[in-house]
Design an enzyme around this catalytic site. Structure first.
Site, short mmCIF file in Angstrom:
data_model
loop_
_atom_site.label_atom_id
_atom_site.label_comp_id
_atom_site.label_asym_id
_atom_site.label_seq_id
_atom_site.Cartn_x
_atom_site.Cartn_y
_atom_site.Cartn_z
N GLU A 244 19.56 73.01 71.05
CA GLU A 244 18.81 74.01 70.30
C GLU A 244 19.49 74.37 68.99
OE1 GLU A 244 17.92 77.29 72.86
OE2 GLU A 244 16.90 76.01 74.31
N GLU B 175 20.98 86.38 81.48
CA GLU B 175 19.86 85.64 82.07
C GLU B 175 20.39 84.72 83.17
OE1 GLU B 175 17.49 83.78 79.02
OE2 GLU B 175 16.95 82.13 80.33
N LYS C 167 7.97 81.78 79.68
CA LYS C 167 7.82 80.43 79.11
C LYS C 167 6.45 79.92 79.55
CE LYS C 167 12.68 78.90 79.41
NZ LYS C 167 13.67 78.36 80.39
#
Ligand code: PGA
Ligand code: ZN
Length: 426
Positions: free
Chosen positions: A217, A298, A350
């Protein structure tokens, strides 16, 4: 009322060079909509099925021609003639076409491509920006007993250092992120993020780490000595950017613990061989929260470690946001279970984990009504599609997680938010 006239799917490539599905919808009033489906690497076991061809002679088995054919042949007949703005009707048709629990028959990717392209076509047919159209759809989701929300810019949560499956296992934890919590406006926060990223690169290089190695990413992928060292570097970078750690810019972690859990132990291998129980790992996380201005963790534990998650929530739930990604997979029944068991206090959203926009919104709505914070998220395999930026704004999600600011598939979304901010922020 516009009617869907044609629908066309094709194979395109995502940011890792893997095939994914693109769907285009054309309506009888000449309005159109198109969407591309993202794809994860650190996927959860309970996600909607991503249908891949498995033909080793094409793209190492990752082709999506079957999913494309399902749209062009099977789903086309069911969708043509419908109103593109009637998202509920469209998603119902999709769910009837594939009622299997994880959408394995036609593929969650096939269904999602149609669902998202319809949302784009719906906004075009209504002649309103996508985020406004999604806002209307979101406010109509659920029992209607709740006050409606206005479009709002989310706080970005941006990857600075990558580890885990996204960066060749240099670190066990997957993402070390920052949030410009003190920024008065989205554009100001974005400038802070870029500034911290640059200072971080300089600090890493000066300490002898290779700052040109990056993860999927775009975050730096240095082989550091420990997870704590990553947080330390980021705090120093925030200071070097003339910002205040904790007040202006806070830290977040995506541990992605599912991916180093063997069913019994958490196996930390990148920074020394360690075999931790749930409670050991919880203690590690508590130490990190004590030491650094971390506001969000997370997947601190694995996707089926419900007992551990409950203990983690009891221990840290009042101090930080505990975000369920692999644990909740944007699935309202899993979120309902979490609410009942007092597990977590935030949910990652998502769209491809669940497979239709209506189901995504139902999960967001459920989260909102139980005060679970909502983090709309990209996948590690992304495209130039920017719909998630509009979704975050339209559903007034508190945060958005897009990845780093050095990859065009990510910037498309950061830049879309800049344009929306001109209309939404006053
Ligand atoms: P993925 O990573 O898209 O590879 O699943 C993102 C995340 O874990 O949040
Ligand atoms: Zn995650």
């Amino acid at each position: 009322m516009a009617k869907i006239q044609t629908i066309q799917a094709r194979e395109v490539l995502d940011s890792r060079g893997n095939p994914t599905i693109e769907v285009e919808i054309l309506c009888d009033d000449q309005t159109r909509g198109a969407a591309m489906v993202p794809s994860g690497a650190s996927t959860g076991r309970f996600e909607a099925c991503e249908l891949r061809d498995g033909d080793p002679d094409r793209y190492d088995g990752k082709g999506v021609l079957q999913a494309v054919a399902h749209v062009n042949e099977l789903l086309r007949h069911a969708i043509v003639g419908l109103d593109p703005a009637d998202q509920t009707a469209i998603d119902q048709v999709l769910l009837q076409a594939d009622p299997s629990p994880q959408k394995a028959r036609l593929g969650g990717n096939a269904l999602l491509g149609v669902s998202l392209a319809a949302a784009q076509a719906g906004s075009a047919a209504r002649r309103i920006p996508l985020y406004r159209h999604l806002n209307v759809l979101y406010n109509a989701t659920g029992d209607g007993a709740r006050t409606t929300c206005e479009p709002r810019l989310p706080c970005p949560m941006t990857n600075m250092i990558s580890g885990g499956l996204h960066a060749g296992g240099n670190l066990d934890f997957q993402d070390f992120l920052i949030l410009p919590v003190g920024a008065p406006r989205y554009a100001v926060g974005l400038e802070w993020i870029v500034r911290v990223y640059r200072r971080l690169g300089e600090l890493l290089s000066r300490s002898g780490y290779e700052a040109r190695l990056v993860g999927d990413e775009g975050g730096y992928g240095p082989r550091l000595k420990s997870n704590a060292e990553a947080a330390e570097f980021i705090v120093r970078a925030i200071e070097a950017a003339q910002l205040r750690p904790g007040e202006d810019v806070a830290l977040a972690l995506d541990v992605a613990a599912t991916h180093f859990f063997d069913g019994e132990f958490y196996q930390l291998v990148a920074t020394g061989q360690e075999k931790l129980t749930s409670s050991d790992l919880i203690e590690r996380l508590v130490e990190l929260v004590d030491r650094f201005p971390i506001v969000s963790i997370e997947d601190g534990l694995a996707e089926d470690d419900w007992t551990g998650w409950r203990a983690l929530t009891a221990r840290l739930g009042k101090r930080v946001r505990l975000v369920g990604d692999d644990l909740l997979v944007t699935n309202s029944s899993r979120l309902q279970t979490a609410i009942e068991r007092q597990v977590g206090n935030a949910v990652l959203i998502k769209v491809n984990q669940i497979g239709t926009l209506s189901e995504t919104m139902a999960t967001m709505r459920l989260a909102e009504s139980h005060r679970y914070l909502r983090v709309v998220s990209a996948r590690s395999g992304e495209t130039e599609d920017t719909l998630i930026a509009d979704l975050a704004v339209g559903a007034a999600a508190e945060q958005i997680k897009i990845g780093c600011i050095t990859r065009s598939e990510r910037l498309a979304k950061y830049n879309r938010l800049l344009r929306i901010a001109e209309q939404v922020e006053h």
